[in-house]
Structures are given as structure tokens and as C-alpha cells.
Design an enzyme around this catalytic site. Structure first.
Site, short mmCIF file in Angstrom:
data_model
loop_
_atom_site.label_atom_id
_atom_site.label_comp_id
_atom_site.label_asym_id
_atom_site.label_seq_id
_atom_site.Cartn_x
_atom_site.Cartn_y
_atom_site.Cartn_z
N HIS A 96 0.85 -1.21 0.00
CA HIS A 96 0.00 0.00 0.00
C HIS A 96 0.88 1.25 0.00
O HIS A 96 1.95 1.26 0.62
CB HIS A 96 -0.91 -0.02 1.23
CG HIS A 96 -1.98 1.03 1.17
ND1 HIS A 96 -1.74 2.34 1.51
CD2 HIS A 96 -3.28 0.96 0.79
CE1 HIS A 96 -2.86 3.04 1.33
NE2 HIS A 96 -3.80 2.22 0.90
N GLU A 151 -4.04 2.32 -7.23
CA GLU A 151 -4.44 3.32 -6.24
C GLU A 151 -3.58 4.57 -6.39
O GLU A 151 -2.51 4.67 -5.76
CB GLU A 151 -4.26 2.76 -4.83
CG GLU A 151 -5.14 1.58 -4.50
CD GLU A 151 -5.53 1.60 -3.04
OE1 GLU A 151 -6.72 1.58 -2.76
OE2 GLU A 151 -4.62 1.66 -2.19
C1 PEP Z 1 -6.90 3.05 0.50
O1 PEP Z 1 -6.28 3.57 1.43
O2 PEP Z 1 -6.49 2.01 -0.02
C2 PEP Z 1 -8.10 3.71 0.00
C3 PEP Z 1 -8.61 3.31 -1.12
O3 PEP Z 1 -8.59 4.71 0.80
P1 PEP Z 1 -9.84 5.67 0.51
O4 PEP Z 1 -10.98 4.81 -0.02
O5 PEP Z 1 -10.17 6.24 1.85
O6 PEP Z 1 -9.42 6.67 -0.48
#
Ligand code: PEP
Length: 225
Positions: A96, A151
Site C-alpha cells: 500500500h 491506487e
Molecule cells: C486506501 O487507502 O487504499 C483507500 C482506497 O482509501 P480511501 O478509499 O479512503 O481513499
């Protein structure tokens, strides 16, 4: 192919809060599960209680951890190994961006963890925020065939998601690097935008942080993917 819907709690939730989350889903989740692989990623300390409650309530939700140790076992104080996690979970999130930026997690470390996850039958879900990370990973684990969460850092926890078109485009590039992998999108997903992401050709689901902590908001997302 199921739509993956993943709830990640980060560093949030006591055992009591985790059990309350599971119990509040129990009343409404059954009509929403068809065609979905629902995965919850609680903190390590709640894995055991969540696993027991999900079994007892017979809820179709899989469990994942948010990390594992890069070491298999032994003198690594404070670490939690793949085999320990595998007692409760079937998935593990790795790499992450918060671990990369706050805790010095490198692609090499992520690759070591992927190997250990596979050795102990945990399905890895590797997070990448940009294509160069996927390319670096390719050099380390050429044949990765599990889950990759795209992400983008600008979208995590900001309320400013990527556009579904761009997420689809990046997911397509990730799939050209790892043709066997399924790609999820994560970053400010909520009930109002989840479907726009899951409808994209190259996306197989969503990974949700903030908006999945409240079970009612998570149910909204499940209704809309
Ligand atoms: C994450 O931290 O992987 C994430 C997707 O957070 P958020 O949905 O809060 O943006």
C-alpha cells in the site's frame, strides 16, 4: 468473473468495533452478494474475532490482512508472518502507498512478501500507484497472476477519485504488463461513484478505505457495484 469489493480499515477498529461492523452487515448483505467477491481487511488484532463472527453468521465475506512480514519466521520482533495470517485470512494486501511512503516498503520487499503469501496460500492484492511501480514489480515477480489494486496517491483519502476513464486506461496498461492479473481501482470510492469504476472494461472491482468503515456506507457501495 466476480466483482471484487474490498473494505480496508487501515489502522482503525478495536475488536468490539470490528464485531459490530460484521454484525450490522448481517441483516442486509445477503441480497447484495450475488456475483461479488466481498473481502474485508481488518487490523491484525481483529482477524480472529472477525473470522469467528463471519463463520457463525454464515456471511459470504472473505478475510484479508493488510500486510505480512517479509520474513518467514523467527527473530523479527513484532512481525506477523504469512502462516500466522493464513490461520484466519485468505487474502493479503501488499505494498500500500502508505506503507511505501511511511514505512519504507520497497518493490523488493513487496516481492518477498508476495512469495511468502503464495507459499501459505494467501492471495496477494498488490497496490501500485503508477505504471513504473508495476514495471518494477514485473522485473521481480514476472508471472504475477493475482490481484493488483491501482491506487493513485492523489486519490487516497482525499475525496478526489481518479476519473473512471483514466483508471480504465491505467488498468489496461497494468494488464499488458501482467496479463493474468485482475485489476481493482482504489481511491475515494463511495456509493455514488463505485459503479462507474466497476463498469470499466479493465477493472474487476474496487478497494475502499474510508467509505467502508461505516457499514451503512459499505452496504451502499455493495448496492452500487
Ligand atoms: C486506501 O487507502 O487504499 C483507500 C482506497 O482509501 P480511501 O478509499 O479512503 O481513499
Amino acid at each position: 468473473m466476480p466483482i471484487f469489493t474490498v473494505s480496508s480499515w487501515k489502522e482503525t477498529g478495536t475488536v468490539a468495533q470490528a464485531r459490530a461492523w460484521v454484525n450490522s452487515l448481517a441483516k442486509e448483505i445477503f441480497p447484495l452478494v450475488k456475483g461479488k467477491e466481498i473481502i474485508v481487511l481488518p487490523p491484525f488484532t481483529a482477524l480472529s474475532a472477525v473470522s469467528k463472527d463471519l463463520k457463525q453468521l454464515n456471511l459470504p465475506i472473505k478475510i484479508g490482512a493488510q500486510d505480512i512480514s517479509r520474513f518467514e519466521e523467527g527473530k523479527h520482533t513484532g512481525e506477523i508472518s504469512a502462516v500466522m495470517v493464513a490461520e484466519f485470512a485468505s487474502y493479503v494486501m501488499l505494498g500500500h502507498s502508505e506503507r511505501r511512503s511511511q514505512l519504507g516498503e520497497t518493490d523488493e520487499i513487496v516481492a518477498e512478501k508476495v512469495r511468502l503469501a503464495k507459499k501459505y496460500n494467501l492471495t496477494p492484492m498488490v497496490c501500485v500507484s503508477e505504471i513504473p511501480q508495476a514495471e518494477a514489480l514485473k522485473k521481480l515477480i514476472n508471472d504475477f497472476s493475482d490481484l493488483i489494486a491501482y491506487e493513485p496517491v492523489f486519490a487516497i483519502g482525499t475525496g478526489k477519485p481518479d476519473t473512471p476513464d483514466n483508471a480504465n486506461e491505467v488498468a489496461g496498461q497494468i494488464k499488458s504488463i501482467f496479463p493474468q492479473a485482475r485489476v481493482l481501482y482504489g481511491g475515494s470510492v463511495d456509493g455514488s461513484n463505485a459503479k462507474e469504476f466497476t463498469q470499466q472494461k479493465n477493472l474487476s472491482g474496487v478497494l475502499v478505505g474510508n467509505r467502508s468503515l461505516d457499514p451503512n456506507f459499505f452496504l451502499e457501495i455493495l448496492k452500487n457495484v
